[in-house]
Write a protein that holds these residues in place. Structure first.
Motif, PDB file in Angstrom:
ATOM      1  N   THR A   1      -1.756   1.677   7.062  1.00 53.84           N
ATOM      2  CA  THR A   1      -2.624   2.254   6.044  1.00 53.84           C
ATOM      3  C   THR A   1      -4.068   1.946   6.398  1.00 53.84           C
ATOM      4  OG1 THR A   1      -1.042   2.145   4.217  1.00 53.84           O
ATOM      5  CG2 THR A   1      -3.365   2.126   3.632  1.00 53.84           C
TER       6      THR A   1
ATOM      7  N   TYR B   1      -9.234   2.588  -4.262  1.00 51.84           N
ATOM      8  CA  TYR B   1     -10.050   3.438  -3.393  1.00 51.84           C
ATOM      9  C   TYR B   1      -9.652   4.901  -3.559  1.00 51.84           C
ATOM     10  CZ  TYR B   1      -5.985   3.367  -0.213  1.00 51.84           C
ATOM     11  OH  TYR B   1      -4.730   3.485   0.326  1.00 51.84           O
TER      12      TYR B   1
ATOM     13  N   ARG C   1     -13.909  -0.160   7.561  1.00 47.45           N
ATOM     14  CA  ARG C   1     -12.566   0.139   7.059  1.00 47.45           C
ATOM     15  C   ARG C   1     -11.678  -1.099   7.047  1.00 47.45           C
ATOM     16  NH1 ARG C   1     -11.920   4.498  11.429  1.00 47.45           N
ATOM     17  NH2 ARG C   1     -14.170   4.071  11.495  1.00 47.45           N
TER      18      ARG C   1
ATOM     19  N   ARG D   1      -8.978   8.441  -1.617  1.00 45.21           N
ATOM     20  CA  ARG D   1      -8.605   8.997  -0.305  1.00 45.21           C
ATOM     21  C   ARG D   1      -8.293  10.476  -0.499  1.00 45.21           C
ATOM     22  NH1 ARG D   1      -6.539   6.715   4.533  1.00 45.21           N
ATOM     23  NH2 ARG D   1      -6.848   8.294   6.140  1.00 45.21           N
TER      24      ARG D   1
ATOM     25  N   VAL E   1      -7.888   2.088   4.944  1.00 40.83           N
ATOM     26  CA  VAL E   1      -8.691   2.210   3.726  1.00 40.83           C
ATOM     27  C   VAL E   1     -10.157   2.302   4.126  1.00 40.83           C
ATOM     28  CG1 VAL E   1      -9.349   1.137   1.541  1.00 40.83           C
ATOM     29  CG2 VAL E   1      -7.011   0.830   2.443  1.00 40.83           C
TER      30      VAL E   1
ATOM     31  N   VAL F   1     -13.889   2.751  -1.398  1.00 38.79           N
ATOM     32  CA  VAL F   1     -13.498   1.675  -2.315  1.00 38.79           C
ATOM     33  C   VAL F   1     -14.449   1.657  -3.502  1.00 38.79           C
ATOM     34  CG1 VAL F   1     -13.261  -0.821  -2.604  1.00 38.79           C
ATOM     35  CG2 VAL F   1     -12.475   0.275  -0.488  1.00 38.79           C
TER      36      VAL F   1
ATOM     37  N   ALA G   1       0.854  -1.189   0.000  1.00 39.38           N
ATOM     38  CA  ALA G   1       0.000   0.000   0.000  1.00 39.38           C
ATOM     39  C   ALA G   1       0.892   1.242   0.000  1.00 39.38           C
ATOM     40  CB  ALA G   1      -0.918   0.001   1.220  1.00 39.38           C
TER      41      ALA G   1
END
Length: 289
Positions: free
Chosen positions: A44, A75, A34, A77, A46, A51, A15
């Motif tokens: 990390t 995803y 998450r 961010r 997510v 997603v 990641a």
């Protein structure tokens, strides 16, 4: 993580915020909101709400030498598109995939028309709002007048498109699946493209694997003619209805198709297996393209 963890195992991860260019050993924690990847070098997080795509078993080119059975999440961010990869033991990954899709499709409502077609016949099925529910190897559409379940191993093909159901035009999945030897088409419209991506990925989980197996089979014109004849007859036909010339020759070709697991003996004649239906579907799509 405030919410409860539904999956927790040690695997290999890659990641943006974890390690360098190569995957590293890390702890994988999944909740309903998450995914968290933790290594000695960092963490990390997510958010599942960000997603927009999930790919099972296919690894980006530059990482293929490091990962085998894996899951890739794409995803968003803070406006930036990122990817995270997870690999683990088969049992851990099977459970992780199911729980991941369950979390991503939690509380998703769709509009369905089922069956939209049976074989080539359009039905008068009504459109209904339904909730999506997942179980191992299957997807269900419930909380509607006619709930139904689709086995992923029965999916023959699917198409992403736009359809108008219940008076509203939305992104849609049109998917065909084998039910009791017949080909049934169902339509599901979804709220947005993100849901379309994720729902489509789940429905095609076992479809891609089956298609890979079929890539090694190159049917002859005679074999295709017989397969299409059975398909046109509704998926099952007496040998007299599929004879392309010599009866003995047709019987020999049918035996070959049985050996390839494309045809089985049904109640009233030769019947297409799921693989046989997929071969015919791919052929008809190429002819009509």
């Amino acid at each position: 993580m405030e919410e409860s963890v539904v999956a927790d195992f040690v695997g290999r991860v890659h990641a943006p915020d974890v390690g360098g260019d190569e995957p590293v050993t890390g702890r994988v924690l999944l909740s309903e909101r998450r995914l968290v990847l933790v290594t000695d070098d960092g963490k990390t997080t997510v958010p599942l709400s960000g997603v927009f795509d999930v790919v099972v078993g296919t690894v980006p080119g530059d990482l293929r030498s490091f990962f085998s059975d894996s899951v890739t999440l794409a995803y968003d961010r803070r406006g930036e598109r990122r990817t995270a990869l997870v690999e683990g033991e088969p049992d851990d990954m099977d459970r992780f995939v199911r729980l991941l899709f369950t979390a991503l499709l939690r509380d998703v409502t769709v509009t369905v028309r089922h069956p939209a077609k049976v074989g080539g016949r359009v039905t008068d099925a009504s459109d209904h709002t339904a909730s999506v529910t997942l179980s191992p190897g299957a997807i269900g559409f419930v909380d509607c007048p006619d709930p139904f379940k689709v086995d992923l191993s029965a999916v023959i093909d699917y198409e992403r498109t736009d359809r108008t159901l219940a008076g509203t035009r939305r992104p849609a999945l049109v998917f065909r699946h084998a039910v009791d030897g017949r080909t049934v088409s169902s339509i599901a419209t979804v709220p947005n493209e993100r849901t379309l991506n994720v729902l489509g990925r789940y429905i095609k989980l076992e479809y891609d694997e089956a298609m890979e197996e079929l890539e090694s089979f190159d049917p002859t014109e005679e074999q295709l003619e017989i397969l299409v004849s059975i398909y046109s007859a509704g998926g099952e036909a007496d040998i007299a209805d599929v004879v392309t010339g010599d009866v003995t020759r047709t019987s020999m070709v049918l035996d070959t198709l049985r050996d390839e697991e494309l045809v089985v003996d049904g109640e009233s004649g030769a019947a297409l297996t799921r693989k046989g239906q997929m071969i015919v579907t791919s052929y008809l799509e190429s002819v009509n393209a």
